[in-house]
Design a protein around this motif. Sequence first.
Motif: not given
Ligand SMILES: [Zn+2]
Length: 114
Positions: A81-86, A103-108
């Motif tokens: 669970l990304c702390s920035v983009c969710g 790496y976050c798969p959504q925001c990178g």
């Molecule tokens: Zn993210």
Amino acid sequence: MISDEQRREAAASLRGSRGFFNSLPRTVLEPFIFDIFERVLECVGYTECNVFDYLADLVDRGECENVYDGSVQDSCDNGFLCSVCGCKVEDEEHYRVSGVWNYCPQCGRKVRHG
Ligand SMILES: [Zn+2]
């Protein structure tokens, strides 16, 4: 937020300006510093806000943390669970998520560990 596509476009535009730079006399760049800076800002798509923040965001996607709570009911062993983009990634039926979240798969953003 600056996307990777914007980063690639800025890089292509900068590389496309090789000829501009190569046409300048190398021994006396000072009179052209403003023109060079203006050209760089044009290449990277700068329009407003603090130019230093913009350039920093262009070269660095930043960091986030994995704040997935694996202790709650129905959670999985290696969720994210990304702390920035969710962005949230969990096990699905017959498919187990494994590996390391670098790496976050959504925001990178780079996932901070430890
Ligand atoms: Zn993210």
